[in-house]
Scaffold this motif. Sequence first.
Motif, mmCIF file in Angstrom:
data_model
loop_
_atom_site.group_PDB
_atom_site.id
_atom_site.type_symbol
_atom_site.label_atom_id
_atom_site.label_comp_id
_atom_site.label_asym_id
_atom_site.label_seq_id
_atom_site.Cartn_x
_atom_site.Cartn_y
_atom_site.Cartn_z
ATOM 1 N N LEU A 1 20.441 2.028 37.058
ATOM 2 C CA LEU A 1 19.839 2.479 35.800
ATOM 3 C C LEU A 1 20.895 3.203 34.978
ATOM 4 C CD1 LEU A 1 16.376 4.087 36.717
ATOM 5 C CD2 LEU A 1 16.774 1.926 35.534
ATOM 6 N N ILE A 2 20.881 2.949 33.695
ATOM 7 C CA ILE A 2 21.800 3.660 32.801
ATOM 8 C C ILE A 2 20.942 4.573 31.933
ATOM 9 C CG2 ILE A 2 23.624 3.396 31.073
ATOM 10 C CD1 ILE A 2 24.288 1.647 33.427
ATOM 11 N N HIS A 3 21.296 5.839 31.865
ATOM 12 C CA HIS A 3 20.513 6.746 31.023
ATOM 13 C C HIS A 3 21.395 7.461 30.007
ATOM 14 C CE1 HIS A 3 18.331 10.338 29.730
ATOM 15 N NE2 HIS A 3 17.297 9.539 29.793
ATOM 16 N N GLY A 4 20.969 7.377 28.754
ATOM 17 C CA GLY A 4 21.631 8.171 27.709
ATOM 18 C C GLY A 4 22.818 7.504 27.046
ATOM 19 N N ALA A 5 22.978 6.183 27.248
ATOM 20 C CA ALA A 5 24.141 5.492 26.686
ATOM 21 C C ALA A 5 24.095 5.495 25.161
ATOM 22 C CB ALA A 5 24.197 4.060 27.204
ATOM 23 N N LEU A 6 25.253 5.357 24.582
ATOM 24 C CA LEU A 6 25.392 5.212 23.135
ATOM 25 C C LEU A 6 24.370 4.186 22.633
ATOM 26 C CD1 LEU A 6 27.261 5.960 20.703
ATOM 27 C CD2 LEU A 6 28.550 3.894 21.244
ATOM 28 N N SER A 7 23.586 4.598 21.627
ATOM 29 C CA SER A 7 22.525 3.723 21.135
ATOM 30 C C SER A 7 22.594 3.596 19.626
ATOM 31 C CB SER A 7 21.145 4.300 21.494
ATOM 32 O OG SER A 7 20.939 4.192 22.869
ATOM 33 N N PRO A 8 22.312 2.418 19.113
ATOM 34 C CA PRO A 8 22.297 2.245 17.659
ATOM 35 C C PRO A 8 21.153 3.053 17.038
ATOM 36 C CG PRO A 8 22.132 0.123 18.805
ATOM 37 C CD PRO A 8 21.974 1.187 19.825
ATOM 38 N N PRO A 9 21.262 3.384 15.747
ATOM 39 C CA PRO A 9 20.264 4.238 15.098
ATOM 40 C C PRO A 9 18.824 3.750 15.273
ATOM 41 C CG PRO A 9 22.124 3.928 13.646
ATOM 42 C CD PRO A 9 22.371 3.054 14.838
ATOM 43 N N GLU A 10 18.577 2.458 15.190
ATOM 44 C CA GLU A 10 17.199 1.952 15.247
ATOM 45 C C GLU A 10 16.546 2.253 16.599
ATOM 46 O OE1 GLU A 10 19.859 0.285 14.310
ATOM 47 O OE2 GLU A 10 19.499 0.267 12.142
ATOM 48 N N TYR A 11 17.332 2.153 17.671
ATOM 49 C CA TYR A 11 16.795 2.510 18.996
ATOM 50 C C TYR A 11 16.613 4.018 19.098
ATOM 51 C CZ TYR A 11 17.532 -2.156 20.955
ATOM 52 O OH TYR A 11 17.470 -3.483 21.225
#
Lengths: 391, 298
Positions: A205-215
């Motif tokens: 599981l990956i938690h807190g990864a770099l996310s685009p604004p919409e997500y």
Amino acid sequence: MVLKSLTGNHAVALAVKMARVNVVAAYPITPQTTIVEKLAEYIDGGELDAVMIRVESEHSALAAAYGSALAGARAFTATSSHGLLYMYEWVNWVSRARVPLVMAVVTRTMGPPWNIWTDHSDYYEQRDTGWIQGFAMDAQEAFDMTLQAFKISEDPRVFLPAMVGLDAFILSHTSMPVEVPEQELVDEWLGARTQGFVIDGSEALIHGALSPPEYTEGFIEDVGKAMEEAVEVVREVDHSFGRTFGRSHGGLVELYKCSDAKYHIVLMGAWAGDAMEAVDALREQGYSIGVVRVRYTRPFPGEELYKALSSSKGVIVVERGVSFGSMGPVFLDLAGNMLKYSRKLPYMRNVIAGVGGVNVTYKDFEYIAKETINYLESGEEPSVIAWYHAR
Amino acid sequence: MSSIPILPRHMRNTVLPGHAACHGCPIPIGLKVVGAAFGDKVILVVPACCTSVVLGMHPGTAFNGSVVHVAFASAAAVASGISAGLSKRGVRDVQVIAWAGDGGTADIGMASLSGAVERNDDFIYVMYDNEAYMNTGIQRSSATPAGAWTTTTPLGKKEPKKDVAKILIAHGAPYVATASIAYPHDFYSKLKKAAGIRGFKFIYLHAPCPVGWRFDPSLTVNIAKLAVETGMVILYEYYDGGIRLSGPSRPLLDKSKRKPIAEYLKHQGRFRGINEGELRSLESYVDSSWEWVKKFMQ
């Protein structure tokens, strides 16, 4: 059920023990220390089967509690004032991560100047962080609210961390008889820990990864939605607590002598007891007044407060803190939330008192109430915001 | 090199194609070795650093293991918490690794790291050292070597590099090792050795950055090798109170076997402006590092 004489802090520690936490991570700060000292005693004495991580700072206290909660442990920490400010980055992180855990905040004035006595500014400053925020009035409620905090935080509709506020010294270090339930009953009522996801290597599981604004926007909006759900969860949990242990506190607010009251004092914390004493005295003098005690500031009990106050002839919100350049945070929340239900608001007044730990007694509440009521009944309106200096 | 262990897992099963690293980035090299050692039975705790980006953007990922991204100063503290939570739940088949850069370790993460070492919490901490804040655009850290250009030291850094491994040895950590991405088998053995020790384990991983150090991306491994061959980076393990030099550094105890430091510097644009005096001070930094290592050698 047994009666034990407990300070507010020891009531919190006992509730944490009875919630069977797995990990406590904490750093000392006055006046929170006796909570973690007691927990250390429980753990080292074999009464509580938990790991204590004696961290080097509050920033790490919440980070370590978070790590253990992420790995599936029921986790707890406690802090005050500057400690809370030092962990502020993590306060925000934990709620946005949607990881249940519980923290006691023994409210204490922030410096400078150094001051160890209570006001609510440290607690108020957390209001935009996405934590469930409750505030206890006495040691019994500190005990009950701590147990309830685990239940609310771990509810699948919520999955947010929860904070239990209690006043420095006047609650944290003051003893009263506390009804302590049987452990078996607590186990049955609280149940095993639930959380949205566990990171323990059983799956990648990956938690807190770099996310685009919409997500990211969606994740943040979900915190707000969970908070909306929490309104009902707080009510339910207090209700089921009452059914199981024979004691509930009114859900998000407690109403004291409000059924026929024309005027209302709104406040939170230990001094609500003094306000209630003042109300008793005022009623003997012929004043029609009650106390609306705010138990939770997040989620904010807009509906309850509207129902209790919409036909009031005068609402006096007394607060131990202020948003500089504006007004008291509870007053602001109250005014804003009332507008959700009606454009027509009752007369509302904000009195800032007890800041810096100044002692406010029932005599002061009596004075504040009389002054406001006498103004209003003579057809005048007192200033909407005022500092009251108790001496 | 008969002691090269056979790698039990294919590195590419853990670090997947499609990561977001720059050309020639040392980070995927290091992570592949982690993958070879632990497969997907690993929880990486990653503070703000290049790896936060390298692993890819949500909802994708280039890492087939668990990753917990955390606030900058907190890799060690969160790893302590995860380790405690897992031990309380009886989960023992997964390796917790705090994976942080030099800024997140030597600067902002120093206090939480020091706390975790002192408590002897049970996890591996890997500091991959690209010797500056590369993710934010090449600002100096306390691990930047003297003489190096960065965007916040346009005339070259004046102060010598902070040696975190040395600091952790002074903490009494049960296991401290230095490694380099140029020697994956050596790094692999150190990870495996660390995994077998209960308590706090620290591995320093030298990781040359083509973008920040201004060298050709095809040269990453060569530069990393030169750092060892010139003695700038000394590969060793510290445990049971003593330092043991690792294979690649062992012959270099004899100063005459070391390549001149200029060999290492000349490929790197960041040292272009270095003057004779700064070169001398770099050389004396290296000499004193070796003298220090010798004192603790077993």
